[in-house]
Design an enzyme around this catalytic site. Structure first.
Site, PDB file in Angstrom:
ATOM      1  N   LYS A 101       0.839  -1.206   0.000  1.00  0.00           N
ATOM      2  CA  LYS A 101       0.000   0.000   0.000  1.00  0.00           C
ATOM      3  C   LYS A 101       0.872   1.254   0.000  1.00  0.00           C
ATOM      4  O   LYS A 101       0.582   2.220  -0.717  1.00  0.00           O
ATOM      5  CB  LYS A 101      -0.955  -0.027   1.203  1.00  0.00           C
ATOM      6  CG  LYS A 101      -2.025  -1.096   1.039  1.00  0.00           C
ATOM      7  CD  LYS A 101      -2.896  -1.339   2.262  1.00  0.00           C
ATOM      8  CE  LYS A 101      -3.840  -2.512   1.965  1.00  0.00           C
ATOM      9  NZ  LYS A 101      -4.781  -2.816   3.043  1.00  0.00           N
ATOM     10  N   GLN A 127      -5.081  -1.754   9.508  1.00  0.00           N
ATOM     11  CA  GLN A 127      -4.956  -3.068   8.868  1.00  0.00           C
ATOM     12  C   GLN A 127      -5.513  -4.158   9.787  1.00  0.00           C
ATOM     13  O   GLN A 127      -5.222  -4.193  10.981  1.00  0.00           O
ATOM     14  CB  GLN A 127      -3.471  -3.330   8.542  1.00  0.00           C
ATOM     15  CG  GLN A 127      -3.217  -4.554   7.681  1.00  0.00           C
ATOM     16  CD  GLN A 127      -3.703  -4.424   6.241  1.00  0.00           C
ATOM     17  OE1 GLN A 127      -3.904  -3.330   5.722  1.00  0.00           O
ATOM     18  NE2 GLN A 127      -3.906  -5.547   5.585  1.00  0.00           N
ATOM     19  N   ASP A 142     -11.384   2.459   3.836  1.00  0.00           N
ATOM     20  CA  ASP A 142     -11.629   1.016   3.791  1.00  0.00           C
ATOM     21  C   ASP A 142     -13.121   0.714   3.632  1.00  0.00           C
ATOM     22  O   ASP A 142     -13.491  -0.411   3.284  1.00  0.00           O
ATOM     23  CB  ASP A 142     -11.179   0.383   5.116  1.00  0.00           C
ATOM     24  CG  ASP A 142      -9.918  -0.444   4.988  1.00  0.00           C
ATOM     25  OD1 ASP A 142      -9.629  -0.910   3.873  1.00  0.00           O
ATOM     26  OD2 ASP A 142      -9.242  -0.629   6.014  1.00  0.00           O
TER      27      ASP A 142
HETATM   28  N1  LUD Z   1      -7.377  -4.837   6.459  1.00  0.00           N
HETATM   29  C1  LUD Z   1      -7.264  -5.485   4.156  1.00  0.00           C
HETATM   30  N2  LUD Z   1      -6.665  -7.001   5.868  1.00  0.00           N
HETATM   31  C2  LUD Z   1      -6.436  -8.074   4.931  1.00  0.00           C
HETATM   32  N3  LUD Z   1      -1.992  -9.728  -3.078  1.00  0.00           N
HETATM   33  C3  LUD Z   1      -5.982  -6.317   2.271  1.00  0.00           C
HETATM   34  C4  LUD Z   1      -4.856  -7.751   0.603  1.00  0.00           C
HETATM   35  C5  LUD Z   1      -3.382  -6.959  -1.139  1.00  0.00           C
HETATM   36  N4  LUD Z   1      -8.167  -2.743   7.023  1.00  0.00           N
HETATM   37  C6  LUD Z   1      -7.873  -3.651   6.084  1.00  0.00           C
HETATM   38  O1  LUD Z   1      -5.484  -5.226   1.959  1.00  0.00           O
HETATM   39  O2  LUD Z   1      -8.106  -3.978   2.590  1.00  0.00           O
HETATM   40  C7  LUD Z   1      -7.839  -4.241   3.781  1.00  0.00           C
HETATM   41  N5  LUD Z   1      -8.104  -3.360   4.778  1.00  0.00           N
HETATM   42  N6  LUD Z   1      -6.882  -6.453   3.253  1.00  0.00           N
HETATM   43  N7  LUD Z   1      -5.716  -7.523   1.710  1.00  0.00           N
HETATM   44  C8  LUD Z   1      -6.384  -8.558   2.454  1.00  0.00           C
HETATM   45  C9  LUD Z   1      -7.095  -7.869   3.575  1.00  0.00           C
HETATM   46  C10 LUD Z   1      -7.089  -5.761   5.510  1.00  0.00           C
HETATM   47  C11 LUD Z   1      -4.620  -9.026   0.162  1.00  0.00           C
HETATM   48  C12 LUD Z   1      -3.776  -9.263  -0.908  1.00  0.00           C
HETATM   49  C13 LUD Z   1      -3.154  -8.230  -1.576  1.00  0.00           C
HETATM   50  C14 LUD Z   1      -4.218  -6.714  -0.077  1.00  0.00           C
HETATM   51  C15 LUD Z   1      -2.215  -8.482  -2.718  1.00  0.00           C
HETATM   52  O3  LUD Z   1      -1.675  -7.554  -3.284  1.00  0.00           O
HETATM   53  C16 LUD Z   1      -1.107 -10.125  -4.136  1.00  0.00           C
HETATM   54  C17 LUD Z   1      -1.902 -10.790  -5.247  1.00  0.00           C
HETATM   55  O4  LUD Z   1      -2.977 -11.360  -4.957  1.00  0.00           O
HETATM   56  O5  LUD Z   1      -1.409 -10.752  -6.391  1.00  0.00           O
HETATM   57  C18 LUD Z   1      -0.134 -11.143  -3.592  1.00  0.00           C
HETATM   58  C19 LUD Z   1       0.715 -10.576  -2.490  1.00  0.00           C
HETATM   59  C20 LUD Z   1       1.470 -11.666  -1.741  1.00  0.00           C
HETATM   60  O6  LUD Z   1       0.992 -12.079  -0.671  1.00  0.00           O
HETATM   61  O7  LUD Z   1       2.521 -12.091  -2.236  1.00  0.00           O
END
Ligand code: LUD
Ligand code: NAP
Length: 285
Positions: free
Chosen positions: A52, A96, A119
Protein backbone atom coordinates in the site's frame (compact mmCIF):
# COMPACT_ATOMS: atom_id res chain seq x y z
CA UNK A 1 -10.39 -22.51 -22.08
CA UNK A 2 -11.21 -19.49 -19.91
CA UNK A 3 -9.86 -16.00 -20.45
CA UNK A 4 -7.64 -15.06 -17.56
CA UNK A 5 -8.62 -11.77 -15.97
CA UNK A 6 -5.37 -9.90 -15.51
CA UNK A 7 -5.98 -8.07 -12.23
CA UNK A 8 -2.47 -6.75 -12.14
CA UNK A 9 -2.80 -5.06 -15.55
CA UNK A 10 -6.27 -3.70 -14.77
CA UNK A 11 -5.02 -2.33 -11.45
CA UNK A 12 -2.12 -0.74 -13.32
CA UNK A 13 -4.58 1.09 -15.58
CA UNK A 14 -6.54 2.41 -12.60
CA UNK A 15 -3.36 3.56 -10.90
CA UNK A 16 -2.15 5.33 -14.06
CA UNK A 17 -5.40 7.28 -14.25
CA UNK A 18 -5.16 8.14 -10.56
CA UNK A 19 -1.64 9.37 -11.03
CA UNK A 20 -2.85 11.89 -13.59
CA UNK A 21 -5.62 12.97 -11.27
CA UNK A 22 -3.18 13.44 -8.40
CA UNK A 23 -1.01 15.57 -10.68
CA UNK A 24 -4.00 17.72 -11.50
CA UNK A 25 -4.83 18.10 -7.80
CA UNK A 26 -1.27 19.16 -7.13
CA UNK A 27 -1.90 22.19 -9.34
CA UNK A 28 -4.65 23.08 -6.90
CA UNK A 29 -2.38 22.53 -3.88
CA UNK A 30 -4.13 19.32 -2.83
CA UNK A 31 -1.90 16.37 -2.02
CA UNK A 32 -3.88 13.28 -0.97
CA UNK A 33 -2.64 11.63 2.23
CA UNK A 34 -3.24 8.10 3.51
CA UNK A 35 -2.47 6.91 7.04
CA UNK A 36 -1.99 3.16 7.39
CA UNK A 37 -1.95 1.80 10.93
CA UNK A 38 -0.45 -1.63 11.51
CA UNK A 39 -0.63 -3.17 14.99
CA UNK A 40 1.88 -5.96 15.60
CA UNK A 41 3.91 -7.91 13.07
CA UNK A 42 1.57 -10.31 11.25
CA UNK A 43 3.73 -11.30 8.25
CA UNK A 44 0.91 -11.14 5.68
CA UNK A 45 -0.19 -7.74 6.99
CA UNK A 46 3.38 -6.48 6.69
CA UNK A 47 3.42 -7.50 3.01
CA UNK A 48 0.08 -5.79 2.28
CA UNK A 49 0.93 -2.62 4.20
CA UNK A 50 4.20 -2.34 2.35
CA UNK A 51 2.43 -2.78 -0.97
CA UNK A 52 0.00 0.00 0.00
CA UNK A 53 2.88 2.34 0.81
CA UNK A 54 4.53 1.53 -2.51
CA UNK A 55 1.31 2.22 -4.44
CA UNK A 56 1.00 5.61 -2.70
CA UNK A 57 4.53 6.45 -3.73
CA UNK A 58 3.89 5.47 -7.38
CA UNK A 59 0.78 7.64 -7.57
CA UNK A 60 2.02 10.63 -5.61
CA UNK A 61 -0.08 10.13 -2.49
CA UNK A 62 1.46 11.07 0.86
CA UNK A 63 1.74 7.88 2.88
CA UNK A 64 1.94 7.95 6.67
CA UNK A 65 2.66 4.52 8.12
CA UNK A 66 2.30 3.77 11.82
CA UNK A 67 3.63 0.49 13.12
CA UNK A 68 2.40 0.02 16.66
CA UNK A 69 3.41 -2.58 19.22
CA UNK A 70 1.21 -5.67 19.35
CA UNK A 71 0.47 -5.03 23.05
CA UNK A 72 -0.65 -1.44 22.56
CA UNK A 73 -3.48 -0.45 24.92
CA UNK A 74 -6.83 0.08 23.27
CA UNK A 75 -7.13 3.64 24.52
CA UNK A 76 -3.75 4.49 23.08
CA UNK A 77 -4.78 3.19 19.66
CA UNK A 78 -8.05 5.15 19.93
CA UNK A 79 -6.03 8.26 20.75
CA UNK A 80 -3.84 7.67 17.70
CA UNK A 81 -6.93 7.40 15.50
CA UNK A 82 -8.40 10.61 16.89
CA UNK A 83 -5.13 12.40 16.14
CA UNK A 84 -5.40 11.20 12.54
CA UNK A 85 -9.08 12.18 12.35
CA UNK A 86 -7.98 15.73 13.24
CA UNK A 87 -4.95 15.88 10.94
CA UNK A 88 -5.79 17.87 7.79
CA UNK A 89 -2.90 16.28 5.84
CA UNK A 90 -4.50 12.86 6.33
CA UNK A 91 -7.51 12.30 4.06
CA UNK A 92 -7.77 8.54 4.47
CA UNK A 93 -7.23 6.27 7.49
CA UNK A 94 -6.86 2.52 7.39
CA UNK A 95 -6.28 0.17 10.31
CA UNK A 96 -4.96 -3.07 8.87
CA UNK A 97 -6.87 -6.18 9.97
CA UNK A 98 -6.71 -8.57 11.71
CA UNK A 99 -6.02 -6.84 15.03
CA UNK A 100 -4.55 -8.61 18.06
CA UNK A 101 -7.24 -10.31 20.18
CA UNK A 102 -7.17 -7.83 23.09
CA UNK A 103 -8.39 -5.03 20.82
CA UNK A 104 -12.08 -4.52 20.08
CA UNK A 105 -12.13 -4.39 16.28
CA UNK A 106 -15.65 -2.97 16.05
CA UNK A 107 -14.87 -0.13 18.43
CA UNK A 108 -11.62 0.72 16.63
CA UNK A 109 -13.27 0.80 13.20
CA UNK A 110 -16.08 2.99 14.55
CA UNK A 111 -13.53 5.47 15.86
CA UNK A 112 -12.37 6.33 12.33
CA UNK A 113 -14.23 9.31 10.92
CA UNK A 114 -16.60 8.00 8.21
CA UNK A 115 -15.30 10.83 5.98
CA UNK A 116 -11.79 9.35 6.19
CA UNK A 117 -12.80 5.69 6.20
CA UNK A 118 -11.21 4.71 2.89
CA UNK A 119 -11.63 1.02 3.79
CA UNK A 120 -15.40 1.49 3.88
CA UNK A 121 -15.66 -0.55 7.10
CA UNK A 122 -17.35 2.06 9.33
CA UNK A 123 -20.98 1.14 10.13
CA UNK A 124 -22.10 4.39 8.50
CA UNK A 125 -20.39 3.43 5.25
CA UNK A 126 -21.69 -0.15 5.43
CA UNK A 127 -25.19 1.22 6.06
CA UNK A 128 -24.91 3.54 3.08
CA UNK A 129 -23.86 0.62 0.91
CA UNK A 130 -26.89 -1.38 2.10
CA UNK A 131 -29.32 1.38 1.08
CA UNK A 132 -27.54 1.91 -2.25
CA UNK A 133 -26.13 5.36 -1.39
CA UNK A 134 -22.47 4.54 -0.88
CA UNK A 135 -19.84 7.00 0.33
CA UNK A 136 -16.74 4.81 0.65
CA UNK A 137 -17.08 1.20 -0.45
CA UNK A 138 -14.83 -1.62 0.78
CA UNK A 139 -11.83 -2.00 -1.53
CA UNK A 140 -11.79 -5.74 -2.24
CA UNK A 141 -15.48 -5.95 -3.22
CA UNK A 142 -15.15 -2.78 -5.30
CA UNK A 143 -12.12 -4.29 -7.04
CA UNK A 144 -14.11 -7.45 -7.75
CA UNK A 145 -16.88 -5.38 -9.37
CA UNK A 146 -14.34 -3.60 -11.58
CA UNK A 147 -12.95 -6.98 -12.69
CA UNK A 148 -16.46 -8.18 -13.53
CA UNK A 149 -17.10 -4.97 -15.45
CA UNK A 150 -13.91 -5.54 -17.41
CA UNK A 151 -15.24 -8.87 -18.74
CA UNK A 152 -18.10 -6.97 -20.41
CA UNK A 153 -20.57 -9.53 -19.05
CA UNK A 154 -24.08 -8.34 -18.22
CA UNK A 155 -24.81 -8.98 -14.53
CA UNK A 156 -28.56 -8.27 -14.48
CA UNK A 157 -30.57 -11.44 -14.10
CA UNK A 158 -27.53 -13.67 -13.62
CA UNK A 159 -27.24 -16.19 -10.80
CA UNK A 160 -24.35 -15.12 -8.58
CA UNK A 161 -23.01 -17.30 -5.77
CA UNK A 162 -20.83 -15.74 -3.09
CA UNK A 163 -18.95 -18.28 -0.98
CA UNK A 164 -18.05 -16.53 2.29
CA UNK A 165 -19.96 -13.93 4.33
CA UNK A 166 -17.30 -11.83 6.03
CA UNK A 167 -17.91 -8.12 6.60
CA UNK A 168 -14.92 -7.23 4.44
CA UNK A 169 -15.60 -9.39 1.38
CA UNK A 170 -18.61 -11.71 1.18
CA UNK A 171 -21.40 -9.49 2.53
CA UNK A 172 -20.43 -6.27 0.74
CA UNK A 173 -19.77 -7.96 -2.62
CA UNK A 174 -23.15 -9.72 -2.37
CA UNK A 175 -24.81 -6.31 -1.90
CA UNK A 176 -22.95 -4.81 -4.84
CA UNK A 177 -24.01 -7.71 -7.08
CA UNK A 178 -27.58 -7.28 -5.86
CA UNK A 179 -27.46 -3.59 -6.76
CA UNK A 180 -26.42 -4.68 -10.27
CA UNK A 181 -29.56 -6.85 -10.38
CA UNK A 182 -27.90 -10.25 -10.10
CA UNK A 183 -29.78 -12.91 -8.13
CA UNK A 184 -27.43 -13.55 -5.24
CA UNK A 185 -26.92 -16.62 -3.05
CA UNK A 186 -24.60 -16.19 -0.07
CA UNK A 187 -22.96 -19.40 1.17
CA UNK A 188 -21.01 -20.03 4.38
CA UNK A 189 -19.72 -22.79 6.61
CA UNK A 190 -23.24 -23.96 7.51
CA UNK A 191 -24.44 -24.08 3.90
CA UNK A 192 -25.62 -27.53 2.93
CA UNK A 193 -24.43 -28.82 -0.40
CA UNK A 194 -22.21 -25.97 -1.53
CA UNK A 195 -21.37 -28.00 -4.61
CA UNK A 196 -24.94 -27.86 -5.91
CA UNK A 197 -25.09 -24.10 -5.34
CA UNK A 198 -21.79 -23.48 -7.10
CA UNK A 199 -22.87 -25.65 -10.05
CA UNK A 200 -25.69 -23.20 -10.79
CA UNK A 201 -23.55 -20.06 -10.60
CA UNK A 202 -23.13 -17.86 -13.67
CA UNK A 203 -20.90 -15.74 -11.46
CA UNK A 204 -18.91 -17.26 -8.63
CA UNK A 205 -17.12 -15.22 -5.97
CA UNK A 206 -14.95 -17.50 -3.84
CA UNK A 207 -13.97 -15.85 -0.53
CA UNK A 208 -13.65 -18.70 1.90
CA UNK A 209 -9.94 -18.79 2.69
CA UNK A 210 -9.48 -22.54 2.15
CA UNK A 211 -7.01 -23.69 -0.47
CA UNK A 212 -8.68 -25.33 -3.50
CA UNK A 213 -11.90 -26.12 -1.65
CA UNK A 214 -14.01 -25.19 -4.70
CA UNK A 215 -13.50 -28.00 -7.16
CA UNK A 216 -12.98 -27.26 -10.84
CA UNK A 217 -15.64 -29.78 -11.79
CA UNK A 218 -18.28 -27.74 -9.88
CA UNK A 219 -17.86 -24.75 -12.17
CA UNK A 220 -20.72 -24.12 -14.62
CA UNK A 221 -19.76 -23.95 -18.30
CA UNK A 222 -19.02 -20.33 -19.31
CA UNK A 223 -19.19 -19.02 -15.72
CA UNK A 224 -17.17 -16.06 -14.50
CA UNK A 225 -15.00 -17.08 -11.55
CA UNK A 226 -13.49 -14.54 -9.17
CA UNK A 227 -11.13 -16.15 -6.69
CA UNK A 228 -10.56 -13.90 -3.68
CA UNK A 229 -8.81 -16.50 -1.53
CA UNK A 230 -5.16 -16.04 -0.70
CA UNK A 231 -3.79 -19.16 0.90
CA UNK A 232 -0.13 -19.83 1.47
CA UNK A 233 0.76 -23.52 1.23
CA UNK A 234 3.52 -25.13 3.31
CA UNK A 235 5.80 -25.01 0.27
CA UNK A 236 5.40 -21.22 0.20
CA UNK A 237 3.17 -21.19 -2.89
CA UNK A 238 0.13 -18.85 -2.93
CA UNK A 239 -3.11 -20.43 -4.12
CA UNK A 240 -6.75 -19.41 -4.26
CA UNK A 241 -9.93 -21.08 -3.03
CA UNK A 242 -10.67 -22.55 -6.47
CA UNK A 243 -8.92 -25.43 -8.26
CA UNK A 244 -7.62 -23.18 -10.97
CA UNK A 245 -6.46 -25.67 -13.62
CA UNK A 246 -9.73 -27.61 -13.75
CA UNK A 247 -11.93 -24.52 -13.36
CA UNK A 248 -10.16 -22.86 -16.26
CA UNK A 249 -11.36 -25.60 -18.61
CA UNK A 250 -15.01 -24.74 -17.93
CA UNK A 251 -15.18 -21.03 -17.08
CA UNK A 252 -15.43 -18.19 -19.60
CA UNK A 253 -13.33 -15.91 -17.35
CA UNK A 254 -11.27 -16.61 -14.25
CA UNK A 255 -8.95 -14.62 -11.98
CA UNK A 256 -5.53 -16.01 -11.06
CA UNK A 257 -3.99 -16.02 -7.57
CA UNK A 258 -1.76 -14.10 -7.24
CA UNK A 259 -2.37 -11.34 -9.78
CA UNK A 260 -6.17 -11.25 -9.63
CA UNK A 261 -8.16 -9.56 -6.88
CA UNK A 262 -5.19 -8.62 -4.64
CA UNK A 263 -3.75 -5.84 -6.83
CA UNK A 264 -7.27 -4.45 -7.35
CA UNK A 265 -7.78 -4.10 -3.59
CA UNK A 266 -4.81 -1.79 -3.49
CA UNK A 267 -5.84 0.17 -6.59
CA UNK A 268 -9.31 0.77 -5.08
CA UNK A 269 -7.75 1.96 -1.84
CA UNK A 270 -5.82 4.52 -3.86
CA UNK A 271 -9.06 5.51 -5.61
CA UNK A 272 -10.87 6.01 -2.29
CA UNK A 273 -7.98 8.05 -0.92
CA UNK A 274 -8.02 10.41 -3.90
CA UNK A 275 -11.81 10.74 -3.55
CA UNK A 276 -11.42 11.50 0.16
CA UNK A 277 -8.87 14.21 -0.58
CA UNK A 278 -11.19 15.79 -3.15
CA UNK A 279 -14.15 15.77 -0.78
CA UNK A 280 -12.14 17.25 2.06
CA UNK A 281 -10.73 20.07 -0.01
CA UNK A 282 -12.83 23.17 -0.42
CA UNK A 283 -14.38 23.62 -3.82
CA UNK A 284 -14.48 19.90 -4.43
CA UNK A 285 -17.83 18.86 -3.02
N1 LUD B 1 -7.38 -4.84 6.46
C1 LUD B 1 -7.26 -5.49 4.16
N2 LUD B 1 -6.67 -7.00 5.87
C2 LUD B 1 -6.44 -8.07 4.93
N3 LUD B 1 -1.99 -9.73 -3.08
C3 LUD B 1 -5.98 -6.32 2.27
C4 LUD B 1 -4.86 -7.75 0.60
C5 LUD B 1 -3.38 -6.96 -1.14
N4 LUD B 1 -8.17 -2.74 7.02
C6 LUD B 1 -7.87 -3.65 6.08
O1 LUD B 1 -5.48 -5.23 1.96
O2 LUD B 1 -8.11 -3.98 2.59
C7 LUD B 1 -7.84 -4.24 3.78
N5 LUD B 1 -8.10 -3.36 4.78
N6 LUD B 1 -6.88 -6.45 3.25
N7 LUD B 1 -5.72 -7.52 1.71
C8 LUD B 1 -6.38 -8.56 2.45
C9 LUD B 1 -7.09 -7.87 3.58
C10 LUD B 1 -7.09 -5.76 5.51
C11 LUD B 1 -4.62 -9.03 0.16
C12 LUD B 1 -3.78 -9.26 -0.91
C13 LUD B 1 -3.15 -8.23 -1.58
C14 LUD B 1 -4.22 -6.71 -0.08
C15 LUD B 1 -2.22 -8.48 -2.72
O3 LUD B 1 -1.67 -7.55 -3.28
C16 LUD B 1 -1.11 -10.12 -4.14
C17 LUD B 1 -1.90 -10.79 -5.25
O4 LUD B 1 -2.98 -11.36 -4.96
O5 LUD B 1 -1.41 -10.75 -6.39
C18 LUD B 1 -0.13 -11.14 -3.59
C19 LUD B 1 0.72 -10.58 -2.49
C20 LUD B 1 1.47 -11.67 -1.74
O6 LUD B 1 0.99 -12.08 -0.67
O7 LUD B 1 2.52 -12.09 -2.24
P1 NAP C 1 -13.07 -14.89 6.80
O1 NAP C 1 -13.46 -13.73 7.59
O2 NAP C 1 -12.25 -15.98 7.39
O3 NAP C 1 -14.41 -15.53 6.22
C1 NAP C 1 -14.43 -16.74 5.56
C2 NAP C 1 -15.85 -17.09 5.17
O4 NAP C 1 -15.86 -18.36 4.53
C3 NAP C 1 -16.81 -17.20 6.36
O5 NAP C 1 -18.02 -16.59 6.06
C4 NAP C 1 -16.98 -18.71 6.52
O6 NAP C 1 -18.26 -19.08 6.99
C5 NAP C 1 -16.82 -19.19 5.11
N1 NAP C 1 -16.39 -20.58 5.09
C6 NAP C 1 -15.39 -21.16 5.78
N2 NAP C 1 -15.31 -22.47 5.51
C7 NAP C 1 -16.29 -22.73 4.63
C8 NAP C 1 -16.74 -23.92 3.98
N3 NAP C 1 -16.16 -25.08 4.19
N4 NAP C 1 -17.77 -23.81 3.12
C9 NAP C 1 -18.38 -22.63 2.90
N5 NAP C 1 -17.99 -21.47 3.48
C10 NAP C 1 -16.97 -21.54 4.34
O7 NAP C 1 -12.31 -14.47 5.48
P2 NAP C 1 -12.26 -13.14 4.57
O8 NAP C 1 -11.61 -12.06 5.32
O9 NAP C 1 -13.57 -12.91 3.92
O10 NAP C 1 -11.25 -13.68 3.48
C11 NAP C 1 -11.50 -14.82 2.67
C12 NAP C 1 -10.27 -15.15 1.84
O11 NAP C 1 -10.01 -14.05 0.98
C13 NAP C 1 -8.97 -15.34 2.63
O12 NAP C 1 -8.17 -16.28 1.95
C14 NAP C 1 -8.32 -13.96 2.58
O13 NAP C 1 -6.92 -14.03 2.70
C15 NAP C 1 -8.70 -13.52 1.20
N6 NAP C 1 -8.77 -12.07 1.03
C16 NAP C 1 -8.20 -11.57 -0.07
C17 NAP C 1 -8.27 -10.22 -0.34
C18 NAP C 1 -7.68 -9.70 -1.58
O14 NAP C 1 -7.53 -8.51 -1.74
N7 NAP C 1 -7.35 -10.55 -2.56
C19 NAP C 1 -8.94 -9.37 0.54
C20 NAP C 1 -9.53 -9.90 1.67
C21 NAP C 1 -9.45 -11.28 1.89
P3 NAP C 1 -18.82 -18.69 8.47
O15 NAP C 1 -19.23 -17.27 8.36
O16 NAP C 1 -19.96 -19.61 8.64
O17 NAP C 1 -17.70 -18.94 9.41
Amino acid sequence: MANIIDGKAIARRFKDTLKEEVNFLKGRSVKPGLAVVLVGDNPASLVYVKAKGKACEEIGINSFQYTLHKDIAQKELLWQISELNNDAKVHGILVQLPLPDHLDEELILEAISPEKDVDGFHPVNIGRLVIGKPLFQPCTPMGIMKLLEDTGMELAGKDAVVAGRSNIVGKPVALMLLHKNATVTICHSKTLNLREKVKKADILIAAVGRPHMIKGEWIKQEAVVIDVGINRLDNGKLVGDVEFEEAQKRAAFITPVPGGVGPMTIAMLMHNTVEAAKRQSSGYR
